[in-house]
Write a protein that holds these residues in place. Sequence first.
Motif, PDB file in Angstrom:
ATOM      1  N   TYR A  16       0.833  -1.199   0.000  1.00 49.45           N
ATOM      2  CA  TYR A  16       0.000   0.000   0.000  1.00 49.45           C
ATOM      3  C   TYR A  16       0.870   1.253   0.000  1.00 49.45           C
ATOM      4  CZ  TYR A  16      -3.465   3.450   1.434  1.00 49.45           C
ATOM      5  OH  TYR A  16      -4.280   4.553   1.490  1.00 49.45           O
ATOM      6  N   GLU A  17       1.890   1.270   0.853  1.00 46.44           N
ATOM      7  CA  GLU A  17       2.793   2.418   0.916  1.00 46.44           C
ATOM      8  C   GLU A  17       3.514   2.619  -0.415  1.00 46.44           C
ATOM      9  OE1 GLU A  17       5.354   1.940   4.281  1.00 46.44           O
ATOM     10  OE2 GLU A  17       3.685   1.978   5.695  1.00 46.44           O
ATOM     11  N   ALA A  18       3.939   1.537  -1.024  1.00 44.29           N
ATOM     12  CA  ALA A  18       4.611   1.627  -2.322  1.00 44.29           C
ATOM     13  C   ALA A  18       3.653   2.175  -3.382  1.00 44.29           C
ATOM     14  CB  ALA A  18       5.151   0.266  -2.743  1.00 44.29           C
ATOM     15  N   VAL A  20       1.026   4.159  -2.856  1.00 35.21           N
ATOM     16  CA  VAL A  20       0.796   5.578  -2.571  1.00 35.21           C
ATOM     17  C   VAL A  20       1.976   6.412  -3.062  1.00 35.21           C
ATOM     18  CG1 VAL A  20       0.616   7.278  -0.707  1.00 35.21           C
ATOM     19  CG2 VAL A  20      -0.772   5.201  -0.638  1.00 35.21           C
ATOM     20  N   LYS A  21       3.175   5.934  -2.806  1.00 34.91           N
ATOM     21  CA  LYS A  21       4.373   6.656  -3.247  1.00 34.91           C
ATOM     22  C   LYS A  21       4.400   6.753  -4.773  1.00 34.91           C
ATOM     23  CE  LYS A  21       9.384   6.612  -3.032  1.00 34.91           C
ATOM     24  NZ  LYS A  21      10.574   5.852  -2.780  1.00 34.91           N
ATOM     25  N   ALA A  22       4.100   5.659  -5.459  1.00 30.56           N
ATOM     26  CA  ALA A  22       4.100   5.658  -6.927  1.00 30.56           C
ATOM     27  C   ALA A  22       3.029   6.601  -7.469  1.00 30.56           C
ATOM     28  CB  ALA A  22       3.882   4.244  -7.450  1.00 30.56           C
ATOM     29  N   LYS A  24       1.817   9.312  -5.992  1.00 35.16           N
ATOM     30  CA  LYS A  24       2.261  10.692  -5.768  1.00 35.16           C
ATOM     31  C   LYS A  24       3.301  11.090  -6.805  1.00 35.16           C
ATOM     32  CE  LYS A  24       1.452  11.040  -0.808  1.00 35.16           C
ATOM     33  NZ  LYS A  24       2.098  11.133   0.515  1.00 35.16           N
ATOM     34  N   GLU A  25       4.262  10.216  -7.050  1.00 39.71           N
ATOM     35  CA  GLU A  25       5.307  10.518  -8.029  1.00 39.71           C
ATOM     36  C   GLU A  25       4.712  10.667  -9.425  1.00 39.71           C
ATOM     37  OE1 GLU A  25       8.117   7.382  -7.523  1.00 39.71           O
ATOM     38  OE2 GLU A  25       8.952   8.254  -5.699  1.00 39.71           O
ATOM     39  N   SER A  26       3.753   9.825  -9.759  1.00 35.51           N
ATOM     40  CA  SER A  26       3.113   9.885 -11.070  1.00 35.51           C
ATOM     41  C   SER A  26       2.325  11.189 -11.217  1.00 35.51           C
ATOM     42  CB  SER A  26       2.194   8.676 -11.255  1.00 35.51           C
ATOM     43  OG  SER A  26       1.531   8.751 -12.477  1.00 35.51           O
ATOM     44  N   TYR A  28       2.879  13.969  -9.622  1.00 35.38           N
ATOM     45  CA  TYR A  28       3.864  15.049  -9.709  1.00 35.38           C
ATOM     46  C   TYR A  28       4.426  15.136 -11.124  1.00 35.38           C
ATOM     47  CZ  TYR A  28       8.196  17.632  -9.160  1.00 35.38           C
ATOM     48  OH  TYR A  28       9.214  18.518  -9.326  1.00 35.38           O
TER      49      TYR A  28
END
Length: 60
Positions: A16-18, A20-22, A24-26, A28
């Motif tokens: 889940y954390e991975a 969410v991080k992906a 956000k980066e996408s 951005y």
Amino acid sequence: MTAEKDEIKGAYEAGYEAGVKAAKESAYARGYQAGYNDVIQREIENSQKYFKRYVLEKDK
């Protein structure tokens, strides 16, 4: 059984954390690209206006 549940829960949370991080980066990257495209488009339009005003109409 409890250790197995903890392991599954840990893997789920890590996934889940991975995710969410992906995301956000996408987001951005998409926002940056959209902003960059807007700047490029504005520069193209300004160049075309300048060309039309000072180069084409100069000969009239």
